[in-house]
Motif scaffolding. Structure first.
Motif, short mmCIF file in Angstrom:
data_model
loop_
_atom_site.label_atom_id
_atom_site.label_comp_id
_atom_site.label_asym_id
_atom_site.label_seq_id
_atom_site.Cartn_x
_atom_site.Cartn_y
_atom_site.Cartn_z
N GLU A 86 0.82 -1.21 0.00
CA GLU A 86 0.00 0.00 0.00
C GLU A 86 0.85 1.26 0.00
O GLU A 86 0.36 2.35 -0.24
N TYR A 87 2.12 1.13 0.33
CA TYR A 87 3.03 2.28 0.32
C TYR A 87 4.45 1.77 0.09
O TYR A 87 4.73 0.58 0.22
N ALA A 88 5.35 2.69 -0.24
CA ALA A 88 6.75 2.31 -0.45
C ALA A 88 7.64 3.52 -0.19
O ALA A 88 7.28 4.65 -0.52
N VAL A 89 8.77 3.28 0.44
CA VAL A 89 9.77 4.33 0.68
C VAL A 89 10.95 4.05 -0.23
O VAL A 89 11.47 2.93 -0.27
N THR A 90 11.38 5.05 -0.95
CA THR A 90 12.53 4.91 -1.85
C THR A 90 13.69 5.73 -1.31
O THR A 90 13.55 6.94 -1.10
N ARG A 91 14.81 5.11 -1.07
CA ARG A 91 16.00 5.78 -0.54
C ARG A 91 16.85 6.31 -1.69
O ARG A 91 16.92 5.71 -2.76
N HIS A 92 17.54 7.43 -1.42
CA HIS A 92 18.33 8.06 -2.48
C HIS A 92 19.49 7.19 -2.94
O HIS A 92 19.95 7.30 -4.08
N ASP A 93 19.94 6.30 -2.06
CA ASP A 93 21.09 5.45 -2.40
C ASP A 93 20.68 4.00 -2.62
O ASP A 93 21.50 3.09 -2.50
N ASP A 94 19.42 3.76 -2.97
CA ASP A 94 18.93 2.40 -3.19
C ASP A 94 19.67 1.76 -4.37
O ASP A 94 19.55 2.20 -5.51
N PRO A 95 20.46 0.71 -4.10
CA PRO A 95 21.23 0.10 -5.19
C PRO A 95 20.36 -0.66 -6.18
O PRO A 95 20.81 -1.02 -7.27
N HIS A 96 19.09 -0.92 -5.80
CA HIS A 96 18.20 -1.68 -6.67
C HIS A 96 17.24 -0.79 -7.44
O HIS A 96 16.36 -1.28 -8.15
N ALA A 97 17.38 0.52 -7.30
CA ALA A 97 16.51 1.44 -8.03
C ALA A 97 16.67 1.21 -9.53
O ALA A 97 17.78 1.04 -10.03
N THR A 98 15.56 1.22 -10.24
CA THR A 98 15.59 0.96 -11.67
C THR A 98 15.93 2.24 -12.43
O THR A 98 15.31 3.29 -12.22
N THR A 99 16.89 2.15 -13.32
CA THR A 99 17.30 3.27 -14.15
C THR A 99 17.23 2.84 -15.61
O THR A 99 17.73 1.76 -15.97
N VAL A 100 16.60 3.65 -16.43
CA VAL A 100 16.47 3.37 -17.86
C VAL A 100 17.08 4.54 -18.63
O VAL A 100 16.67 5.69 -18.46
N ALA A 101 18.07 4.26 -19.46
CA ALA A 101 18.73 5.28 -20.28
C ALA A 101 18.22 5.17 -21.71
O ALA A 101 18.27 4.10 -22.31
N MET A 102 17.68 6.28 -22.23
CA MET A 102 17.17 6.33 -23.59
C MET A 102 17.68 7.59 -24.26
O MET A 102 17.18 8.69 -24.01
N GLY A 103 18.71 7.45 -25.09
CA GLY A 103 19.24 8.61 -25.79
C GLY A 103 19.82 9.62 -24.82
O GLY A 103 20.63 9.28 -23.95
#
Length: 207
Positions: free
Chosen positions: A88-105
């Protein structure tokens, strides 16, 4: 003497090439030519040809237009990149090593929102590198909000060219034709919100 105008072929594992290959696969499965798809999504056939080869990167808004033209969800044009649990909720940390990053151009998106039941928005921490030309003009259903944290970003709209700097924001219906351009010399950092989960599949798989 080498022709410097020839675009460089990307590596096989480049995200832009993977997305381009998926677009080409879906287009050919439907018996569409590049011109057919271009007419459906509002992008030029030349741009799509380079995009399918991974040379031209597809922006998130262009992905919406292509998905509509191919009659698929936008996430189907991207490859899986991870999972998050459904709460129902989620906390995202600034240094989360599992954060998803997508690079497009020229754009790199870090997904800040999680996978919640009946999720209706997605928030991205996005960087936009300077480029000589703006992104292709696109339009699709929905709405978007962009808040500039650092640098400068220009939105090209039908009736206005809006130049945003740190602290400025724009909220617009995505059905109006729009393009963006970082005309400066520094990378722009923005918070981008879209009205649907784009980089997350319904089964919890991030793309």
């Amino acid at each position: 003497m080498a022709d410097s105008a020839q675009p460089e072929e990307p590596a096989a594992d480049d995200p832009a090439q993977q997305v381009g290959a998926e677009i080409k696969r879906m287009r050919t499965e439907r018996g569409l030519t590049l011109r057919d798809l271009a007419e459906r999504c509002g992008l030029s056939a030349g741009f799509l040809s380079l995009a399918e080869r991974g040379i031209n990167a597809i922006s998130l808004t262009s992905l919406f237009a292509l998905a509509n033209a191919l009659e698929v969800d936008a996430v189907e044009l991207l490859g899986a990149a991870g999972r998050r649990s459904r709460h129902e909720y989620a906390v995202t940390r600034h240094d989360d090593p599992h954060a998803t990053t997508v690079a497009m151009g020229e754009r790199t998106h870090r997904v800040l929102t999680a996978d919640l039941p009946d999720q209706g928005i997605e928030v991205l921490a996005t960087t936009v590198r300077p480029t000589a030309e703006p992104s292709p003009v696109t339009q699709h259903d929905g709405e978007e909000f962009c808040y500039v944290l650092r640098g400068e970003l220009t939105f090209l709209l039908p009736d206005e060219t809006a130049v945003l700097t740190a602290g400025d924001s724009i909220h617009f219906k995505s059905r109006i034709p729009h393009a963006i351009h970082n005309r400066g010399t520094d990378t722009a950092e923005v918070l981008w919100t879209v009205d649907r989960p784009l980089l997350r599949r319904p089964d919890g798989t991030l793309c």
